[in-house]
Structure formats: C-alpha cells, structure tokens
Write a protein that holds these residues in place. Structure first.
Motif, PDB file in Angstrom:
ATOM      1  N   LEU A  48       0.822  -1.210   0.000  1.00  0.00           N
ATOM      2  CA  LEU A  48       0.000   0.000   0.000  1.00  0.00           C
ATOM      3  C   LEU A  48       0.857   1.263   0.000  1.00  0.00           C
ATOM      4  O   LEU A  48       0.405   2.326  -0.408  1.00  0.00           O
ATOM      5  CB  LEU A  48      -0.919   0.015   1.225  1.00  0.00           C
ATOM      6  N   TYR A  49       2.093   1.161   0.445  1.00  0.00           N
ATOM      7  CA  TYR A  49       2.990   2.324   0.564  1.00  0.00           C
ATOM      8  C   TYR A  49       3.809   2.571  -0.698  1.00  0.00           C
ATOM      9  O   TYR A  49       4.588   3.523  -0.755  1.00  0.00           O
ATOM     10  CB  TYR A  49       3.912   2.132   1.778  1.00  0.00           C
ATOM     11  N   GLU A  50       3.627   1.737  -1.728  1.00  0.00           N
ATOM     12  CA  GLU A  50       4.377   1.858  -2.973  1.00  0.00           C
ATOM     13  C   GLU A  50       4.220   3.260  -3.550  1.00  0.00           C
ATOM     14  O   GLU A  50       3.123   3.816  -3.588  1.00  0.00           O
ATOM     15  CB  GLU A  50       3.877   0.827  -3.990  1.00  0.00           C
ATOM     16  N   GLY A  51       5.338   3.812  -3.987  1.00  0.00           N
ATOM     17  CA  GLY A  51       5.330   5.148  -4.585  1.00  0.00           C
ATOM     18  C   GLY A  51       5.585   6.258  -3.590  1.00  0.00           C
ATOM     19  O   GLY A  51       5.819   7.395  -3.978  1.00  0.00           O
ATOM     20  N   GLY A  52       5.559   5.942  -2.291  1.00  0.00           N
ATOM     21  CA  GLY A  52       5.782   6.966  -1.279  1.00  0.00           C
ATOM     22  C   GLY A  52       7.260   7.239  -1.049  1.00  0.00           C
ATOM     23  O   GLY A  52       8.118   6.400  -1.315  1.00  0.00           O
ATOM     24  N   SER A 125      10.321  -3.946   5.736  1.00  0.00           N
ATOM     25  CA  SER A 125       9.552  -5.176   5.921  1.00  0.00           C
ATOM     26  C   SER A 125       8.272  -4.902   6.722  1.00  0.00           C
ATOM     27  O   SER A 125       7.205  -5.432   6.412  1.00  0.00           O
ATOM     28  CB  SER A 125      10.418  -6.217   6.626  1.00  0.00           C
ATOM     29  N   MET A 126       8.379  -4.061   7.732  1.00  0.00           N
ATOM     30  CA  MET A 126       7.216  -3.679   8.536  1.00  0.00           C
ATOM     31  C   MET A 126       6.152  -3.012   7.658  1.00  0.00           C
ATOM     32  O   MET A 126       4.960  -3.264   7.821  1.00  0.00           O
ATOM     33  CB  MET A 126       7.661  -2.725   9.652  1.00  0.00           C
ATOM     34  N   LEU A 127       6.587  -2.173   6.714  1.00  0.00           N
ATOM     35  CA  LEU A 127       5.627  -1.523   5.819  1.00  0.00           C
ATOM     36  C   LEU A 127       4.936  -2.560   4.941  1.00  0.00           C
ATOM     37  O   LEU A 127       3.774  -2.399   4.580  1.00  0.00           O
ATOM     38  CB  LEU A 127       6.329  -0.479   4.945  1.00  0.00           C
ATOM     39  N   SER A 128       5.644  -3.622   4.617  1.00  0.00           N
ATOM     40  CA  SER A 128       5.085  -4.681   3.778  1.00  0.00           C
ATOM     41  C   SER A 128       4.089  -5.552   4.528  1.00  0.00           C
ATOM     42  O   SER A 128       3.164  -6.090   3.924  1.00  0.00           O
ATOM     43  CB  SER A 128       6.207  -5.568   3.227  1.00  0.00           C
ATOM     44  N   GLY A 129       4.273  -5.701   5.814  1.00  0.00           N
ATOM     45  CA  GLY A 129       3.395  -6.575   6.593  1.00  0.00           C
ATOM     46  C   GLY A 129       3.279  -6.121   8.028  1.00  0.00           C
ATOM     47  O   GLY A 129       4.073  -6.519   8.878  1.00  0.00           O
TER      48      GLY A 129
END
Length: 168
Positions: A48-52, A125-129
């Motif tokens: 969801l954070y992709e592009g940030g 990794s935290m941002l991913s899950g």
C-alpha cells in the motif's frame, strides 16, 4: 571512550552505505552530527505504501551498538506499528534482553550486530506486513483489521502527501 567507538562504527556504516547503496532507502547525517541520521525510505513495491517517499530520523545513543537507536518518521505515516508521533515500534529497536511483558524473546530485540542497513530493511519489511497483534497505533491496527478499504484509502492519502512533500 565508548562515544568515540560508537562514532567510528557509525562513520564506517555511513561510508559502507554510500559505497554500496541498498535499494529502497538512502541515509545521511543531519548536519555533521554522526549520532543523527536522516533516512529516506521508498514505499516498497507491491504494498500500500508503494510510490511513497518517507522521511525518517535515526537518533543513536553514544552507547551504540550496545543500545539501539530510536527511529521516528518525519513524514506523515499511518501504520499499526508507528505511533501517532512517528516513532517506529519494531522488536529490533527495543532494548536488549527479555521483554517484561513476555511478548518478544531476547533474540527478537536489539542485538549489537544490527546496523543501519538491518534497521531500515526491518522497517521496510514492517511496511510490507504490519504486526497488528501489539500495535503502537491502536486506531490504525483496528482500521487495518476491521475496515481494510478505509485503511487503504488513508494510506493512499499518506503516499500522495509524501510525494507532494518531496517536491516542496
């Protein structure tokens, strides 16, 4: 003595990161203070954070690497493991030893072998899950669990804001 050793170690880590950059983030000193680092994290692909473009600050104690740094997002961040004031809450940034609440094992907590690279990769990794079992931000964790579409919209606004902030 400990301060000079920690400063030398941090200088070595900074030199290594500039010589061999790690995809997904960049880091540099705040002014000329070896104990304060600015970090830019790219939102991980496929999340969801992709592009940030998320700015954070690592503050190292003079007792580093025996004790962990603190990390705080300067950019707005909506995530179950980030306090509303931006402080990051992940196991490897918790003081070494046993967890008094029994949630984390000593092996999951800070160890002197961790580096700036391992810290930031753990944050990516935290941002991913997200871990919503022991959230730093209960509102974000509740929304993550109970209203995923609202969570996603809020994160998308955060990503857009980070993109706008990059060009200001």
């Amino acid at each position: 003595m400990a301060e000079s050793q920690s400063a030398l170690l941090l200088q070595r880590q900074l030199k290594e990161l500039s010589k061999s950059p790690v995809p997904g983030f960049s880091a540099g000193l705040v002014g000329d203070n070896i104990y304060e680092w600015d970090v830019m994290i790219l939102g991980p692909e496929g999340t969801l954070y992709e592009g940030g473009f998320f700015k954070a600050r690592l503050s190292f104690p003079t007792s580093y690497p025996q004790m962990p740094p603190q990390m705080r997002f300067i950019s707005q961040m909506w995530h179950p493991n980030v306090y509303e004031d931006g402080r990051v809450c992940i196991s490897i940034l918790h003081e070494p030893g046993e967890d008094r609440w029994g949630y984390e094992s000593a092996a999951e907590r800070w160890l002197p072998v961790h580096t700036v690279e391992t810290i930031v990769l753990s944050v990516i990794s935290m941002l991913s899950g997200p871990n919503d079992e022991s959230p730093a931000n209960a509102k974000a964790a509740k929304e993550w669990r109970e209203d995923p579409s609202a969570f996603k919209k809020r994160v998308q606004r955060t990503v857009r804001q980070s993109e706008e902030d990059m060009y200001q």
